[in-house]
Design an enzyme around this catalytic site. Structure first.
Site, PDB file in Angstrom:
ATOM      1  CE  LYS A  49     -28.006 -45.750  -6.482  1.00 26.36           C
ATOM      2  NZ  LYS A  49     -29.293 -46.412  -6.755  1.00 26.36           N
ATOM      3  CB  SER A  66     -28.603 -50.189  -6.429  1.00 30.76           C
ATOM      4  OG  SER A  66     -29.432 -49.141  -6.907  1.00 30.76           O
ATOM      5  CB  SER A  75     -32.627 -49.049  -6.136  1.00 33.41           C
ATOM      6  OG  SER A  75     -32.366 -50.239  -6.811  1.00 33.41           O
TER       7      SER A  75
END
Length: 485
Positions: free
Chosen positions: A79, A154, A178
């Site tokens: 990420k 996210s 997330s």
């Protein structure tokens, strides 16, 4: 059958027997990215050159002791809010569009030491603020099961890349759901460890008392291996816990006889779609068939979780994001006439709408006239939520419910309605507020879109969470289904 349809330990076996090379694994990942990335858009940066060079370097070590590490030669996506040395780390923002870090996050050091190969950096909501990966400065990410739908957020890029077979596993971060929410939407396995289990050193902070890094994989066993690798105390992170890391894989016995499951009535009540409720009840039947028992309980304060979370996380975000001022690094506005104007213009132009919204909420909640009314009250609610869980865990081993109240929603459907978007994290937020471990595993489909089952454990008891998730996974075949891109 593609290479990534194999489990981690099977791939390791193929490497050891020299039936495949690390270069083969990296080629497989890059080939798949070239095939589907224009549809899924999971990546911000694909680091092809370094990945191929690292693969060659590791191929030369296949006969050494080093190659016995379970993650040796394995491609992984990261990420884009996890700091990677010399590889652009943007947090999907204009503010950090050209930021090349000079050091690695602790989790990256651990992955490098284990011999993993980073393929690239994955798309996300800007500064991890959002639940659909639609607030990224660069582009939206699309759900591999149906490209008209969001992948969640996210960590939407992290979940979509694994679901689409671009990488066999990825790392995400979870502040209010997330990792678990996109894992639920994309039909993969996502683990949010206990707060303090994994070092946050090198994770760009959103809300420091809630953020936690965790793995996203196709199956529970691989997930346990990756957490095993990245967990542990870190002198660089004062909030990382000095608690021994057990062997999670050894705990995957498949045996849940006598295990006591709590099912909060609030998690199957109003707002939870019928298809999701039914899938969870069917999953509980599966676990009953394996010898576990379940009872309905109440977590009465969880209904205040969303309100408390958005005050606390936004307050911490407003403090954490104050460092992006256009002076030291990050985006700097042009044509500012004085220092105050430089701050204003850099932050106005460098941050997107959702980030600005949360900075404003947080600054308001922390201001002198409102601190007691909002921030302090939210902290008190947080304590009550934690106590609700502690009370339930006196008599039960795990808490089970849906990961999300519905399956994924359409792109563009909720982006202009922040309150509806926030309520979507209703079921995942309490876990972060209480600092507990939670996992999402696939447990069904509705209209071709995956449904996630959330299993929540006691502090630092990821082993039991994995054991229940693994037993359920072995008794079903939802995890074997793949999107047809």
């Amino acid at each position: 059958m593609g290479l990534f349809d194999h489990k981690l330990k099977d791939l390791q076996e193929l490497l050891r027997k020299k039936e495949i090379t690390v270069s083969d694994l990296v080629d497989e990942s890059l080939k798949r990215i070239h095939e589907v990335e224009d549809k899924v858009k999971a990546f911000i940066t694909v680091d092809e050159e370094n990945a191929r060079a690292k693969a060659k370097e590791l191929d030369a070590k296949l006969s050494t002791e080093e190659a016995n590490n379970i993650l040796f030669g394995m491609p992984i996506g990261i990420k884009d809010n996890i700091i990677t040395k010399d590889v652009r780390t943007t947090c999907a923002s204009r503010m950090l569009e050209n930021f090349d870090p000079i050091y690695d996050a602790t989790v990256m050091n651990k992955l490098h030491n284990a011999g993993a190969v980073m393929i690239g950096k994955l798309n996300m909501d800007e500064f991890a603020m959002g639940g659909s990966t639609e607030t990224s400065y660069f582009h939206k990410t699309y759900n591999p099961w149906n490209l008209e739908y969001v992948p969640g957020g996210s960590s939407g890029g992290s979940a979509a890349a694994v679901a689409a077979g671009e990488v066999p596993f990825s790392l995400g971060s979870d502040t209010g759901g997330s990792i678990r929410q996109p894992a639920g939407y994309c039909g993969v396995v996502g683990m949010k460890p206990t707060y303090g289990r994994v070092s946050r050193y090198g994770l760009v902070a959103f809300a420091s008392s809630l953020d936690q890094i965790g793995p996203i994989t196709r199956n529970v066993e691989d997930n346990a291996y990756i957490l095993q690798t990245i967990a542990g105390v870190d002198p660089n992170d004062a909030t990382s816990a000095d608690v021994p890391v057990p062997n999670y894989v050894e705990q995957l016995t498949g045996d849940v006889k006598g295990l006591k499951i709590a099912v909060p009535k609030e998690y199957l009540g109003e707002g939870v779609h019928e298809s999701v409720r039914n899938a969870v009840l069917e999953a509980l039947k599966v676990l009953e068939g394996l010898g576990a028992t379940w009872e309905e309980v109440s977590l009465p304060n969880s209904k205040y979780g969303v309100s408390a979370y958005y005050i606390l996380s936004s307050s911490e975000a407003s403090a954490n994001l104050a460092r992006f001022d256009g002076i030291r690094y990050g985006y700097r506005a042009k044509d500012a006439k004085n220092l105050m104007e430089l701050y204003k213009k850099s932050r106005s132009e460098g941050f997107g709408d959702e980030v600005k919204r949360r900075i404003m909420i947080g600054t308001f909640a922390l201001s002198s006239g409102y601190y007691d009314a909002y921030y302090k009250k939210a902290q008190q609610i947080r304590t009550l939520i934690k106590q609700d869980f502690e009370k339930v865990f006196e008599n039960y081993d795990v808490v089970i419910g849906p990961t999300n109240p519905t399956t994924a929603f359409k792109i563009g459907e909720k982006i202009d309605d922040p309150v509806t978007m926030y309520v979507n994290d209703l079921l995942t937020i309490p876990v972060n507020l209480a600092g507990l471990p939670g996992i999402s595993v696939p447990c069904g489909f509705n209209n071709g879109l995956p449904i996630g089952l959330q299993i929540i454990g006691k502090h630092f008891d990821e082993g039991t969470v994995y054991r229940v998730a693994h037993a359920f996974e072995q008794a079903t075949d939802f995890h074997k289904q793949k999107p047809q891109l």
